[in-house]
Write an enzyme that holds these catalytic residues in place. Structure first.
Site, mmCIF file in Angstrom:
data_model
loop_
_atom_site.group_PDB
_atom_site.id
_atom_site.type_symbol
_atom_site.label_atom_id
_atom_site.label_comp_id
_atom_site.label_asym_id
_atom_site.label_seq_id
_atom_site.Cartn_x
_atom_site.Cartn_y
_atom_site.Cartn_z
ATOM 1 N N ARG A 59 0.856 -1.181 0.000
ATOM 2 C CA ARG A 59 0.000 0.000 0.000
ATOM 3 C C ARG A 59 0.895 1.235 0.000
ATOM 4 N NH1 ARG A 59 -2.259 3.162 4.697
ATOM 5 N NH2 ARG A 59 -4.056 4.297 3.896
ATOM 6 N N GLU A 96 -7.909 8.976 5.542
ATOM 7 C CA GLU A 96 -8.225 9.640 6.816
ATOM 8 C C GLU A 96 -8.757 11.067 6.712
ATOM 9 O OE1 GLU A 96 -4.860 9.251 9.450
ATOM 10 O OE2 GLU A 96 -5.038 7.083 9.549
ATOM 11 N N TYR A 105 -5.573 1.402 15.427
ATOM 12 C CA TYR A 105 -4.399 1.211 16.285
ATOM 13 C C TYR A 105 -4.760 0.723 17.686
ATOM 14 C CZ TYR A 105 -1.560 3.312 12.676
ATOM 15 O OH TYR A 105 -0.910 3.537 11.485
ATOM 16 N N GLU A 123 -4.240 0.085 8.096
ATOM 17 C CA GLU A 123 -3.107 0.365 8.970
ATOM 18 C C GLU A 123 -3.366 -0.286 10.322
ATOM 19 O OE1 GLU A 123 -2.126 4.558 9.340
ATOM 20 O OE2 GLU A 123 -2.143 4.841 7.168
ATOM 21 N N ASN A 147 -8.098 2.348 9.377
ATOM 22 C CA ASN A 147 -6.787 2.418 10.023
ATOM 23 C C ASN A 147 -7.028 2.324 11.519
ATOM 24 O OD1 ASN A 147 -5.805 2.837 7.471
ATOM 25 N ND2 ASN A 147 -5.380 5.023 7.766
ATOM 26 N N HIS A 171 -2.936 10.980 0.340
ATOM 27 C CA HIS A 171 -2.683 10.523 1.708
ATOM 28 C C HIS A 171 -2.287 11.741 2.551
ATOM 29 C CE1 HIS A 171 -1.443 7.070 4.458
ATOM 30 N NE2 HIS A 171 -1.006 8.125 5.100
#
Ligand SMILES: *[C@@H]1O[C@H](CO)[C@@H](O)[C@H](O)[C@H]1NC(C)=O
Ligand SMILES: *[C@@H]1O[C@H](CO)[C@@H](O)[C@H](O)[C@H]1NC(C)=O
Ligand SMILES: *[C@@H]1O[C@H](CO)[C@@H](O)[C@H](O)[C@H]1NC(C)=O
Ligand SMILES: *[C@@H]1O[C@H](CO)[C@@H](O)[C@H](O)[C@H]1NC(C)=O
Length: 504
Positions: A101, A191, A334, A402, A332, A145
């Site tokens: 990616r 995002e 985390y 991500e 994404n 991005h």
């Protein structure tokens, strides 16, 4: 010294095997056929060659050159993938990645944002894509991005102007036309739900706009309105590019297109109804802001009620266009963040995104990147997120774009290469992902952030997420595999073990 090496290698293998057994996750063959494993990067963060071969500045170049990063760093050279892409693709192949990616630097390809194409930029992306394809690695490409050409920022404030829709669509058109024969996985924006909060409310990422008393160092901007206008224009730009892709390319090129959002999970700090309501509000503002328009054609009712006339309206056509504009949604993810209700505060300046939500715990920067070390991760956050998306948004096709664990300080000494905590983190999250898939979530792929150390958007070079370390003091930017790279390689390349995950 050979025995030292042999001892070292067996020691690593022992550790890796031990960790695998203790977690019960054996190999990728536990996942459905066709499931894609990869790792990621983004153009400004990894390419370097910032002023080379005709590239003009993007908003990150201006931001970093104004000395705004905590460590005063820039992405001028960073991991220098621009000059090392062949070596890097070999490393990806060796690791067994199905996919890489990356993003295209708009200002490398079309330096002024519209108009003339830079032939050397076009050449670079063709080379990178060809190199990947020659090793059987799928290119998964993001068009923007967190970065847009500085010239569009200067000309009309970038994504605050409806003119952006036309320029983005033309740029996307060019990319589909030039690369779409080989690129089957497109993401329009990465995002948007943090881009305008950081860029136009708090002002702590480019274009670094905000208004008193909301952000930091505000000389230009409007924190009360711009975050909402920015996302609105980005969503319309996304829908416009998708409509064009569908009309002109998709049938021939047979690719997929979507958008990627930042997707934390949120947990109330207590069982009090106020904290529970605050957590729901946070989810609506963080995920629903983007996902509701994509699935239901409008922003969440909670946002309409709170933000009122500052939240732009969609026409009926725009709603319809948005509703069917994703073949896949990128998440994404985390971690989970704790949420506590805060009474809503008003001032004569009104309210910004942060005060609109009125929760404690939103501040991503300290929570994600300053928490040292992130030793108490709980990968059930991913299961809860995926369950919420499945139930609330009609089980869309999803890719985890991500997931990764930051570390701070020295990035390539012996200790930084022995990243056992990251191995545990990845294993744990991949196991949770598998459990979600088994419980019905339609997840199609998983990408580690990041393939190698690079310029990090919040910390510069003070934090690193890479499977590979990069020596940023070395002119040649030598790459070193971390233990996590070795573990991921073994996970991806090992034959199926009959025990499987169910033995866990
Ligand atoms: C952005 O950077 C370029 C190149 O250094 C410079 O010419 C331009 O004036 C800068 N623009 C802003 C708004 O700082
Ligand atoms: C922000 O925009 C709103 C709505 O146009 C306006 O009322 C407010 O005064 C603006 N704030 C600043 C700081 O310009
Ligand atoms: C809305 O969509 C219809 C059908 O796609 C089209 O004919 C019409 O011109 C559009 N209206 C506007 C205002 O864009
Ligand atoms: C599995 O899915 C069902 C149906 O959506 C749901 O009720 C259940 O809570 C899920 N289990 C987990 C662990 O998420």
């Amino acid at each position: 010294m050979a025995w030292v090496m042999r001892f070292f290698v067996s020691f690593i293998l022992f550790i890796v095997t031990h960790i695998q057994l203790s977690n019960g996750l054996k190999s990728r063959s536990d996942f459905p056929t066709g499931f894609v494993f990869g790792a990621g990067s983004s153009a400004y963060q990894i390419e370097g060659a910032a002023a080379e071969d005709g590239r003009k500045p993007g908003i990150w170049d201006n931001y970093t050159h104004a000395g705004k990063m905590v460590d005063k760093s820039t992405g001028d050279i960073t991991s220098d993938q621009y000059h090392h892409y062949k070596e890097d693709v070999k490393l990806m192949h060796k690791m067994g990645l199905d996919a890489y990616r990356f993003s295209i630097s708009w200002s490398r390809l079309i330096p002024d944002g519209h108009g003339a194409v830079n032939p050397k930029g076009l050449n670079y992306y063709n080379n990178l894509i060809n190199e990947l394809v020659s090793y059987g690695i799928e290119p998964h490409v993001t068009l923007s991005h967190l970065d847009i050409p500085q010239s569009l920022q200067d000309e009309y404030d970038g994504y605050l102007s409806p003119k952006f829709i036309e320029d983005f669509t033309a740029y996307a058109d060019f990319c589909f036309k030039e690369f779409g024969d080989r690129v089957k996985h497109w993401i329009t924006f990465n995002e948007p739900n943090i881009q305008t909060v950081g860029g136009n409310d708090l002002g702590d990422i480019p274009p670094s706009r905000c208004s008193y008393p909301f952000g930091v160092d505000c000389s230009i901007g409007n924190s009360t309105t711009e975050p909402y206008i920015g996302v609105h224009i980005i969503l319309l730009s996304h829908a416009s590019a998708v409509q064009l892709y569908r009309a002109k390319y998709q049938e021939i090129q047979r690719g997929q297109i979507g958008i990627t959002i930042l997707a934390f999970w949120y947990e109330p700090v207590s069982g009090s109804p106020k904290d529970i309501a605050a957590t729901q509000r946070m989810l609506e503002f963080h995920l629903g802001w983007i996902l509701d328009p994509l699935v239901y054609g409008d922003y969440p009712a909670t946002m309409r009620n709170i933000v009122g006339s500052r939240l732009p309206l969609f026409t009926k056509n725009e709603s319809e266009q948005l509703k069917s504009s994703c073949d896949v949604i990128g998440l994404n993810h985390y971690s989970a963040l704790p949420i506590k209700d805060l009474p809503r505060t008003f001032s004569k300046y009104g309210s910004d995104y942060v005060r609109d939500i009125s929760v404690k715990g939103l501040f991503l920067k300290p929570m994600l990147h300053r928490q040292e070390p992130m030793s108490h991760f709980d990968s059930r956050s991913l299961q809860r997120l995926l369950e919420y998306v499945k139930v609330k948004y009609k089980n869309p096709a999803v890719v985890i774009h991500e997931n990764g664990l930051p570390a701070h300080g020295e990035n390539y000494n012996a200790q930084a290469l022995k990243d056992t905590k990251r191995v545990e983190y990845l294993q744990s999250y991949i196991r949770s992902l598998l459990l979600s898939i088994r419980n019905g979530s339609d997840v199609r792929g998983y990408f580690v952030w990041s393939f190698m150390d690079c310029f990090e958007i919040l910390d510069g070079y003070e934090s690193h997420f890479g499977l590979y370390a990069v020596d940023f003091n070395d002119e040649k930017r030598k790459r070193y595999p971390r233990m996590s790279a070795k573990w991921f390689t073994s996970f991806l390349t090992k034959e199926k073990n009959s025990a499987g995950i169910s033995s866990y």
